[in-house]
Design a protein around this motif. Structure first.
Motif, short mmCIF file in Angstrom:
data_model
loop_
_atom_site.label_atom_id
_atom_site.label_comp_id
_atom_site.label_asym_id
_atom_site.label_seq_id
_atom_site.Cartn_x
_atom_site.Cartn_y
_atom_site.Cartn_z
N LEU A 253 0.79 -1.23 0.00
CA LEU A 253 0.00 0.00 0.00
C LEU A 253 0.82 1.28 0.00
O LEU A 253 0.30 2.35 -0.34
N ARG A 254 2.09 1.23 0.40
CA ARG A 254 2.91 2.45 0.41
C ARG A 254 2.91 3.15 -0.95
O ARG A 254 2.84 4.39 -1.00
N PRO A 255 2.98 2.41 -2.07
CA PRO A 255 2.98 3.10 -3.36
C PRO A 255 1.66 3.80 -3.68
O PRO A 255 1.58 4.54 -4.67
N ALA A 256 0.61 3.57 -2.88
CA ALA A 256 -0.70 4.15 -3.17
C ALA A 256 -1.06 5.28 -2.22
O ALA A 256 -2.24 5.66 -2.14
N VAL A 257 -0.10 5.84 -1.52
CA VAL A 257 -0.44 6.86 -0.51
C VAL A 257 -0.92 8.17 -1.14
O VAL A 257 -1.52 9.00 -0.46
N ASP A 258 -0.69 8.35 -2.43
CA ASP A 258 -1.18 9.57 -3.10
C ASP A 258 -2.55 9.35 -3.75
O ASP A 258 -3.08 10.28 -4.38
N ALA A 259 -3.11 8.16 -3.60
CA ALA A 259 -4.42 7.87 -4.17
C ALA A 259 -5.52 8.43 -3.27
O ALA A 259 -5.27 8.95 -2.18
N ASP A 260 -6.76 8.31 -3.71
CA ASP A 260 -7.91 8.76 -2.94
C ASP A 260 -8.34 7.66 -1.98
O ASP A 260 -8.93 6.66 -2.38
N TRP A 261 -8.06 7.83 -0.70
CA TRP A 261 -8.39 6.81 0.29
C TRP A 261 -9.81 6.96 0.83
O TRP A 261 -10.21 6.26 1.76
#
Length: 212
Positions: A18-26
């Protein structure tokens, strides 16, 4: 046997995915569940911290009455830090707890191994929810899933030979052709060689507001 090292491996698997997705819309839903990705991640951390508290004080009839959450304005990276820290804390408490330690869970009085295994399920299953919502691949170690199934779900039907598929099927995250999905399930926190009460009476029950 499920160990503190297994729990750390499960948490590492979630954080790495999940670290690579920290800029996504959570704020989007976490897979097929109703919670957002942020709320789901926060739930993992909350569960791990509650279970660490249970073991730390050997609470036998109720949950330790406190709450934890990520800071309201924390970005996704900060929420993941919360998840990672909570998982590490539970693993350390499991590691430090003598084998005879027992603590309350609504589905049975657990030992350190049981709490480690529950922590693994919480991380892996909700990790899959998060990965699905955020468009990330998620594939935990098969051997880890096998140990978790053997420890917590020996009493439940085995839906598939693949341990990760079986765990996802058992917890309602996927279907298997020709196999009806379980209507309900419970994991077993109590040691396999001890009598298991799947619904211990707690006083008061977990999270019931106390009257003044």
């Amino acid at each position: 046997m499920v160990t503190a090292e297994d729990l750390q491996a499960a948490v590492d698997c979630v954080i790495g995915a999940l670290r690579p997705a920290v800029d996504a819309d959570w704020a989007v839903p976490a897979g097929s569940i109703e919670w957002s990705c942020r709320a789901t991640a926060e739930h993992i951390g909350q569960a791990h911290l509650h279970w660490a508290s249970q073991l730390a004080v050997r609470a036998r009839t109720k949950y330790v009455r406190w709450s934890a959450e990520a800071q309201e304005l924390a970005p996704p990276a900060g929420v993941l830090d919360f998840v990672e820290a909570a998982g590490r804390i539970l693993a350390l408490v499991v590691q430090a707890s003598p084998a005879g330690t027992r603590a309350f869970h609504p589905w049975g009085i657990g030992d350190p191994e049981g709490f480690a295994a529950m922590g693994c399920v919480e991380a892996l299953v909700h990790g899959q929810d998060l990965a699905s919502g955020l468009g990330r691949d998620f594939e935990p170690p098969s051997e880890l899933c096998e140990r978790v199934l053997a420890r917590l779900f020996a009493h439940e039907p085995r839906g598939a030979d693949d341990p990760w598929l079986a765990l996802r099927w058992l917890t309602g995250r996927t279907s298997i052709p020709g196999r009806p999905s379980p209507e309900s399930w419970k994991w077993r926190p109590a040691p396999l060689d001890e009598t298991w009460n799947p619904a211990p009476v707690a006083d008061p029950m977990p999270f019931t507001p106390l009257s003044r």
